[in-house]
Scaffold this motif. Structure first.
Motif, PDB file in Angstrom:
ATOM      1  N   ILE A 127       0.837  -1.211   0.000  1.00 34.16           N
ATOM      2  CA  ILE A 127       0.000   0.000   0.000  1.00 34.16           C
ATOM      3  C   ILE A 127       0.869   1.257   0.000  1.00 34.16           C
ATOM      4  CG2 ILE A 127      -1.650   1.331   1.373  1.00 34.16           C
ATOM      5  CD1 ILE A 127      -2.856  -1.430   2.192  1.00 34.16           C
ATOM      6  N   GLU A 128       1.935   1.232   0.750  1.00 35.48           N
ATOM      7  CA  GLU A 128       2.866   2.371   0.760  1.00 35.48           C
ATOM      8  C   GLU A 128       3.440   2.614  -0.639  1.00 35.48           C
ATOM      9  OE1 GLU A 128       7.289   2.812   2.476  1.00 35.48           O
ATOM     10  OE2 GLU A 128       5.792   2.400   4.036  1.00 35.48           O
ATOM     11  N   GLU A 129       3.794   1.550  -1.326  1.00 32.44           N
ATOM     12  CA  GLU A 129       4.312   1.680  -2.691  1.00 32.44           C
ATOM     13  C   GLU A 129       3.227   2.196  -3.631  1.00 32.44           C
ATOM     14  OE1 GLU A 129       7.006   1.423  -6.009  1.00 32.44           O
ATOM     15  OE2 GLU A 129       7.167   1.862  -3.881  1.00 32.44           O
ATOM     16  N   ALA A 130       1.984   1.747  -3.449  1.00 33.46           N
ATOM     17  CA  ALA A 130       0.876   2.234  -4.282  1.00 33.46           C
ATOM     18  C   ALA A 130       0.675   3.731  -4.080  1.00 33.46           C
ATOM     19  CB  ALA A 130      -0.397   1.460  -3.950  1.00 33.46           C
ATOM     20  N   ARG A 131       0.756   4.170  -2.851  1.00 33.65           N
ATOM     21  CA  ARG A 131       0.624   5.608  -2.579  1.00 33.65           C
ATOM     22  C   ARG A 131       1.773   6.383  -3.214  1.00 33.65           C
ATOM     23  NH1 ARG A 131      -1.547   4.281   3.133  1.00 33.65           N
ATOM     24  NH2 ARG A 131      -3.741   4.756   2.842  1.00 33.65           N
ATOM     25  N   ARG A 132       2.971   5.843  -3.098  1.00 34.51           N
ATOM     26  CA  ARG A 132       4.138   6.495  -3.689  1.00 34.51           C
ATOM     27  C   ARG A 132       3.973   6.636  -5.196  1.00 34.51           C
ATOM     28  NH1 ARG A 132       8.477   6.127  -6.407  1.00 34.51           N
ATOM     29  NH2 ARG A 132       8.257   3.959  -6.986  1.00 34.51           N
ATOM     30  N   ARG A 133       3.331   5.650  -5.809  1.00 34.87           N
ATOM     31  CA  ARG A 133       3.125   5.661  -7.265  1.00 34.87           C
ATOM     32  C   ARG A 133       1.867   6.428  -7.662  1.00 34.87           C
ATOM     33  NH1 ARG A 133       6.065   5.440 -10.723  1.00 34.87           N
ATOM     34  NH2 ARG A 133       4.579   4.463 -12.121  1.00 34.87           N
ATOM     35  N   ASP A 134       1.163   7.000  -6.676  1.00 32.55           N
ATOM     36  CA  ASP A 134      -0.060   7.762  -6.908  1.00 32.55           C
ATOM     37  C   ASP A 134      -1.165   6.888  -7.513  1.00 32.55           C
ATOM     38  OD1 ASP A 134      -1.546  10.116  -6.643  1.00 32.55           O
ATOM     39  OD2 ASP A 134      -1.091  10.741  -8.699  1.00 32.55           O
ATOM     40  N   CYS A 135      -1.296   5.679  -7.014  1.00 32.85           N
ATOM     41  CA  CYS A 135      -2.361   4.790  -7.467  1.00 32.85           C
ATOM     42  C   CYS A 135      -3.700   5.269  -6.920  1.00 32.85           C
ATOM     43  CB  CYS A 135      -2.112   3.355  -6.985  1.00 32.85           C
ATOM     44  SG  CYS A 135      -0.743   2.537  -7.819  1.00 32.85           S
ATOM     45  N   ARG A 136      -4.714   5.065  -7.701  1.00 35.11           N
ATOM     46  CA  ARG A 136      -6.065   5.433  -7.286  1.00 35.11           C
ATOM     47  C   ARG A 136      -6.636   4.392  -6.329  1.00 35.11           C
ATOM     48  NH1 ARG A 136     -11.349   5.958 -11.187  1.00 35.11           N
ATOM     49  NH2 ARG A 136     -12.693   6.926  -9.627  1.00 35.11           N
ATOM     50  N   SER A 137      -6.248   3.143  -6.518  1.00 30.90           N
ATOM     51  CA  SER A 137      -6.785   2.082  -5.672  1.00 30.90           C
ATOM     52  C   SER A 137      -5.803   0.924  -5.598  1.00 30.90           C
ATOM     53  CB  SER A 137      -8.130   1.581  -6.219  1.00 30.90           C
ATOM     54  OG  SER A 137      -7.933   0.945  -7.474  1.00 30.90           O
ATOM     55  N   VAL A 138      -6.024   0.089  -4.600  1.00 29.70           N
ATOM     56  CA  VAL A 138      -5.307  -1.167  -4.443  1.00 29.70           C
ATOM     57  C   VAL A 138      -6.371  -2.243  -4.391  1.00 29.70           C
ATOM     58  CG1 VAL A 138      -3.820  -2.552  -2.955  1.00 29.70           C
ATOM     59  CG2 VAL A 138      -3.432  -0.101  -3.139  1.00 29.70           C
ATOM     60  N   GLN A 139      -6.184  -3.274  -5.174  1.00 33.62           N
ATOM     61  CA  GLN A 139      -7.159  -4.356  -5.174  1.00 33.62           C
ATOM     62  C   GLN A 139      -6.463  -5.699  -5.111  1.00 33.62           C
ATOM     63  OE1 GLN A 139      -9.511  -3.811  -8.706  1.00 33.62           O
ATOM     64  NE2 GLN A 139      -7.764  -3.858 -10.064  1.00 33.62           N
ATOM     65  N   LEU A 140      -7.216  -6.677  -4.660  1.00 35.52           N
ATOM     66  CA  LEU A 140      -6.704  -8.035  -4.628  1.00 35.52           C
ATOM     67  C   LEU A 140      -7.884  -8.974  -4.732  1.00 35.52           C
ATOM     68  CD1 LEU A 140      -7.405  -9.175  -1.522  1.00 35.52           C
ATOM     69  CD2 LEU A 140      -5.455  -7.743  -0.981  1.00 35.52           C
ATOM     70  N   THR A 141      -7.593 -10.197  -5.095  1.00 40.05           N
ATOM     71  CA  THR A 141      -8.604 -11.238  -5.085  1.00 40.05           C
ATOM     72  C   THR A 141      -8.135 -12.326  -4.136  1.00 40.05           C
ATOM     73  OG1 THR A 141      -7.611 -12.391  -6.961  1.00 40.05           O
ATOM     74  CG2 THR A 141      -9.354 -10.798  -7.461  1.00 40.05           C
ATOM     75  N   SER A 142      -9.093 -13.066  -3.630  1.00 38.62           N
ATOM     76  CA  SER A 142      -8.788 -14.139  -2.702  1.00 38.62           C
ATOM     77  C   SER A 142      -9.729 -15.297  -2.983  1.00 38.62           C
ATOM     78  CB  SER A 142      -8.960 -13.637  -1.263  1.00 38.62           C
ATOM     79  OG  SER A 142      -8.687 -14.650  -0.340  1.00 38.62           O
ATOM     80  N   ASN A 143      -9.183 -16.491  -2.968  1.00 36.46           N
ATOM     81  CA  ASN A 143      -9.972 -17.696  -3.171  1.00 36.46           C
ATOM     82  C   ASN A 143     -11.154 -17.689  -2.198  1.00 36.46           C
ATOM     83  OD1 ASN A 143     -10.846 -20.493  -2.816  1.00 36.46           O
ATOM     84  ND2 ASN A 143      -9.052 -21.032  -4.033  1.00 36.46           N
ATOM     85  N   MET A 144     -12.323 -18.032  -2.674  1.00 32.74           N
ATOM     86  CA  MET A 144     -13.522 -18.000  -1.836  1.00 32.74           C
ATOM     87  C   MET A 144     -13.403 -18.914  -0.619  1.00 32.74           C
ATOM     88  SD  MET A 144     -16.491 -17.619  -4.738  1.00 32.74           S
ATOM     89  CE  MET A 144     -17.815 -17.862  -3.580  1.00 32.74           C
ATOM     90  N   ALA A 145     -12.559 -19.931  -0.694  1.00 36.70           N
ATOM     91  CA  ALA A 145     -12.382 -20.858   0.426  1.00 36.70           C
ATOM     92  C   ALA A 145     -11.502 -20.271   1.535  1.00 36.70           C
ATOM     93  CB  ALA A 145     -11.773 -22.168  -0.076  1.00 36.70           C
ATOM     94  N   ARG A 146     -10.856 -19.171   1.297  1.00 33.59           N
ATOM     95  CA  ARG A 146      -9.933 -18.573   2.277  1.00 33.59           C
ATOM     96  C   ARG A 146     -10.662 -17.601   3.214  1.00 33.59           C
ATOM     97  NH1 ARG A 146      -4.775 -19.888   0.857  1.00 33.59           N
ATOM     98  NH2 ARG A 146      -4.339 -20.232  -1.340  1.00 33.59           N
ATOM     99  N   VAL A 147     -11.571 -18.118   3.994  1.00 31.96           N
ATOM    100  CA  VAL A 147     -12.387 -17.295   4.884  1.00 31.96           C
ATOM    101  C   VAL A 147     -11.522 -16.523   5.868  1.00 31.96           C
ATOM    102  CG1 VAL A 147     -14.261 -17.361   6.576  1.00 31.96           C
ATOM    103  CG2 VAL A 147     -14.304 -18.886   4.584  1.00 31.96           C
TER     104      VAL A 147
END
Length: 170
Positions: A127-147
């Protein structure tokens, strides 16, 4: 026009996140530890393996990621050992007025090191790197089984916002 590398000097050298955890760019010498992390993941379903005949596939992929201007592979190191990893991808789209976003992938903490804050520090670093790069958002996906992972990401401030779809081709 020559593309400007997106890799900050701090990312190349690594950053001491706590007194005993270093987050840095992955090196080829980390490959065996990274493969072991992925192969130990029973939920992922990625068919990762420690089999000798698979090593060249991993090595080829590592070199492609390492050479990319839009991808970065990181490790979390404690006591000279790889204890976690994550990969980030930078994606620019026309939506959002040409905004840049970061996608976090392949987040893994070694099983015997879970619950020690390593995952949170890796995500914080991304997230710190995303802010440094002036990203609008950070997203990720996670397997539905990984509650448990879903609760973890929500504690870090991520919100469930989209449904994901996947089509296996191989």
């Amino acid at each position: 026009m020559v593309p400007v590398p997106i890799i900050a000097d701090s990312c190349r050298k690594g950053k001491q996140v706590t007194d005993n955890l270093l987050i840095r760019r992955a090196r080829e010498t980390d490959l065996a530890a990274l493969i072991a992390l992925f192969a130990a993941d029973a939920i992922g379903g990625h068919a990762d393996t420690m089999a000798d005949e698979a090593f060249e596939d991993y090595l080829r992929a590592f070199h492609m990621i390492d050479a990319s201007q839009n991808e970065q592979l990181f490790v979390a190191e404690r006591g000279g050992e790889v204890v976690g990893t994550f990969q980030v991808l930078f994606n620019r789209t026309l939506t959002g007025r040409g905004s840049l976003s970061m996608i976090i992938e392949a987040v893994q903490t070694r099983a015997d090191m879970r619950g020690q804050g390593i995952g949170a520090q890796m995500i914080g670093y991304a997230i710190e790197e995303a802010r440094r790069r002036d990203c609008r958002s950070v997203q990720l996906t996670s397997n539905m089984a990984r509650v448990d992972a879903h609760r973890f990401y929500e504690r870090l401030g991520f919100a469930k916002s989209h449904f994901g779809f996947k089509m296996r081709l191989k």
